[in-house]
Write an enzyme that holds these catalytic residues in place. Structure first.
Site, PDB file in Angstrom:
ATOM      1  N   GLU A 254       0.850  -1.194   0.000  1.00 44.50           N
ATOM      2  CA  GLU A 254       0.000   0.000   0.000  1.00 44.50           C
ATOM      3  C   GLU A 254       0.880   1.236   0.000  1.00 44.50           C
ATOM      4  O   GLU A 254       1.560   1.536   0.981  1.00 44.50           O
ATOM      5  CB  GLU A 254      -0.922   0.017   1.212  1.00 44.50           C
ATOM      6  CG  GLU A 254      -1.826   1.233   1.226  1.00 44.50           C
ATOM      7  CD  GLU A 254      -2.875   1.173   2.319  1.00 44.50           C
ATOM      8  OE1 GLU A 254      -3.556   2.188   2.532  1.00 44.50           O
ATOM      9  OE2 GLU A 254      -3.003   0.114   2.947  1.00 44.50           O
ATOM     10  N   LYS A 386      -8.473 -15.487  15.322  1.00 48.72           N
ATOM     11  CA  LYS A 386      -8.596 -15.077  13.916  1.00 48.72           C
ATOM     12  C   LYS A 386     -10.005 -14.648  13.519  1.00 48.72           C
ATOM     13  O   LYS A 386     -10.435 -14.869  12.375  1.00 48.72           O
ATOM     14  CB  LYS A 386      -8.102 -16.180  12.987  1.00 48.72           C
ATOM     15  CG  LYS A 386      -6.635 -16.560  13.167  1.00 48.72           C
ATOM     16  CD  LYS A 386      -6.221 -17.637  12.185  1.00 48.72           C
ATOM     17  CE  LYS A 386      -4.749 -17.969  12.317  1.00 48.72           C
ATOM     18  NZ  LYS A 386      -4.441 -18.652  13.590  1.00 48.72           N
ATOM     19  N   ASP A 462       1.627 -14.267  12.376  1.00 48.22           N
ATOM     20  CA  ASP A 462       0.502 -14.845  11.634  1.00 48.22           C
ATOM     21  C   ASP A 462      -0.367 -13.704  11.107  1.00 48.22           C
ATOM     22  O   ASP A 462      -1.038 -13.025  11.890  1.00 48.22           O
ATOM     23  CB  ASP A 462      -0.313 -15.753  12.555  1.00 48.22           C
ATOM     24  CG  ASP A 462      -1.381 -16.540  11.795  1.00 48.22           C
ATOM     25  OD1 ASP A 462      -1.735 -16.120  10.678  1.00 48.22           O
ATOM     26  OD2 ASP A 462      -1.855 -17.553  12.330  1.00 48.22           O
TER      27      ASP A 462
END
Length: 575
Positions: A254, A386, A462
């Site tokens: 980005e 998650k 992660d």
């Protein structure tokens, strides 16, 4: 010859050669260096112009007709026209072309000696000069359908490799077994890559396969590799946090995210730095078990939450690792199903495997007294991993950190280009009220996820745990009689580690080493991972400060109107 060295060479259709003549340039007028050519024509233009003006003034004084010219005046007029044409061709046309090409690239004209910053809602901050845009038209060969009988790349060196590729394509050899059969991870990746291209009839030419240690990921990071993806890494900082400076690596695609965070780091540095506090450190895992009745499930709940039983359970749990230390157990009932949330310290590891082993030990221990307990799953989503969940927002997971700084009034004005009152008002209406209107869960911030994910990728964390690790509430208020700005970020569930997983890869290990948190801290287990969490929070603080300042300064609309990045990208794709 290296077996895989030839895997990058595809069979291409013969390209159409561009034989169009090179366009002549004004600077080709003289066989001299460009600066000498310019100097000659500049001197010629102004000297003959002065000469002609002087001669015409004399003619006016002497009443001589202007159209009567001498040979020297004719030469001067010709020289004037020639030099004018050269200067127009060199500066005029190139200026117009460069101005048009630069229309969507210029940076803001900020009143700062440092690199200028451009930030928008997507956190794109422009600092780099525009790329050279070629106006030359090239002819591209139309893609042709590849014949099914030929490989997409050059044949492998050895006949044995060709046979293995054909066996994988035909399904005789499972692709996942190549490493164990060949004993060479790099060779296995190359063969799998070629087999994949032949089966799919799709090229992987842009995906590199050379230059990576495939042995390092065997059995722990990635299965059935065919290459690796390259992501640029930028450095933001120095971040002055708790009296120490850190150069923060950020892996991102980005544009301008790193520069935006860098501006926030500068504002924090000039204001004396930021301070962070670790509130809690404990990874969680929550299995789900089922009984024949809700009454029986409640009995186990009372047993697990009884303080008298904690020491016994801790001994069983802690056998899983010398670093694992059970901290607490919380239970929640849904009918006859019981969700048991274990929390434990995990040293410098992120700790998911460690806590899962401990949970397994406890479940096996409980079977003696609760033989009717049916273990449905080692994870029942009460962890919660998650995914956004209120339990992480309220109870925390991993490292819970708060980071704060007081930004001086002059820094807010000079570096951030806004004022304290505007920042406080914007934070209230955007990050707090606006997020509440949106029904946000842990998302009371501007773009914490941007910084968290960039650091996670760079340091081998992660990336999926960015979901809960980006839970953040950003607070701002005026202090010191309204002159200065107090800003803080509270992040209850930063899940990081400095050992295990992707942290052992060469690139990620180098980024951890840059921060001074590589590997496990033998003298104080867990201190490296806790420091990494603090650095993440400090970087989020910098990113929040910079983006909110850009919005408060009213630069978003200006940036989108002036820098039509999407149109630029589309034009590139079309070309």
């Amino acid at each position: 010859m290296d077996t895989t060295g030839r895997l990058h060479h595809r069979k291409h259709a013969t390209p159409v050669e561009d034989r169009s003549p090179t366009t002549p340039k004004a600077s080709d007028a003289l066989p001299l260096p460009l600066y000498l050519t310019n100097a000659v024509f500049f001197t010629l233009f102004f000297s003959v112009a002065y000469y002609l003006l002087h001669r015409w003034r004399d003619k006016i004084r002497n009443s001589t007709p202007l159209h009567i010219v001498t040979l020297s005046e004719i030469v001067a007029i010709v020289s004037l026209i020639a030099s004018f044409i050269y200067l127009l061709g060199f500066f005029g046309i190139d200026f117009v072309q460069s101005f048009i090409a630069r229309a969507s690239h210029d940076v803001w004209d900020l009143e700062d000696t440092d690199p200028n910053y451009l930030i928008d809602e997507d956190h794109r901050l422009v600092t780099c000069p525009p790329a050279n845009i070629s106006t030359k038209t090239t002819i591209i060969a139309a893609p042709t359908k590849l014949p099914t009988s030929e490989p997409l790349i050059a044949p492998l060196v050895s006949e044995e490799d060709e046979m293995i590729v054909n066996s994988v394509v035909d399904g005789k050899i499972p692709s996942y077994s190549l490493e164990s059969k060949l004993g060479d991870c790099k060779r296995a990746a190359a063969i799998r890559r070629e087999a994949l291209q032949r089966m799919t009839r799709r090229s992987l030419e842009g995906l590199p396969v050379e230059g990576f240690d495939y042995e390092s990921i065997l059995g722990q990071c990635c299965e059935m590799p065919v290459g690796y993806v390259q992501i640029p890494v930028g450095i933001a900082g120095p971040l002055l946090l708790n009296g120490r400076e850190y150069s923060v690596p950020m892996a991102t695609t980005e544009g301008c995210l790193v520069a935006s965070t860098n501006r926030g780091c500068k504002a924090i540095y000039l204001s004396g730095g930021a301070t962070s506090v670790l509130l809690k450190d404990g990874m969680t895992r929550a299995p789900v078990v089922r009984f024949a009745s809700a009454t029986r499930a409640a009995e186990l709940k009372f047993f697990l939450e009884d303080p008298d039983n904690f020491d016994t359970l801790a001994v069983v749990f802690n056998k899983s690792s010398r670093f694992a230390r059970l901290q607490g157990i919380k239970c929640s009932i849904a009918g006859k199903n019981l969700y048991i949330r274990f929390s434990c310290s995990t040293g410098d590891a992120m700790g998911m495997n460690m806590v899962s082993k401990g949970v397994q030990n406890v479940l096996e221990f409980l079977q003696s007294d609760f033989s009717d307990m049916d273990v449905i799953g080692i994870s029942g989503n009460f962890c919660s991993d998650k995914k956004p969940a209120a339990v992480n927002w309220i109870e925390g997971r991993g490292k819970s950190v708060v980071c704060e700084a007081i930004i001086k009034e002059e820094v807010v004005k000079k570096v951030l280009k806004t004022n304290v009152a505007s920042l406080v008002e914007l934070n209230m209406l955007k990050n707090l009220a606006g997020s509440a209107v949106a029904g946000a869960l842990g998302g009371f911030n501007a773009h914490a996820g941007n910084i968290v994910s960039a650091i996670f990728i760079a340091t081998g964390q992660d990336p999926a745990q960015n979901v809960e690790s980006s839970h953040c509430i950003t607070m701002m208020e005026a202090v010191n009689d309204g002159k200065d700005l107090h800003i803080s970020v509270t992040m209850p569930s930063i899940e990081v580690g400095t050992v295990g997983g992707g942290t052992q890869l060469a690139s990620q290990s180098a980024c951890l080493n840059l921060l001074g948190v590589k590997g496990a801290n033998k003298e104080s287990p867990g201190s490296n991972s806790r420091l990494l969490a603090a650095i993440v929070a400090g970087s989020v603080l910098a990113g929040e400060l910079s983006l909110m300042s850009a919005i408060a300064a009213g630069q978003l609309v200006k940036s989108h109107m002036k820098y039509n990045r999407s149109s630029k990208d589309m034009s590139k794709a079309a070309s």
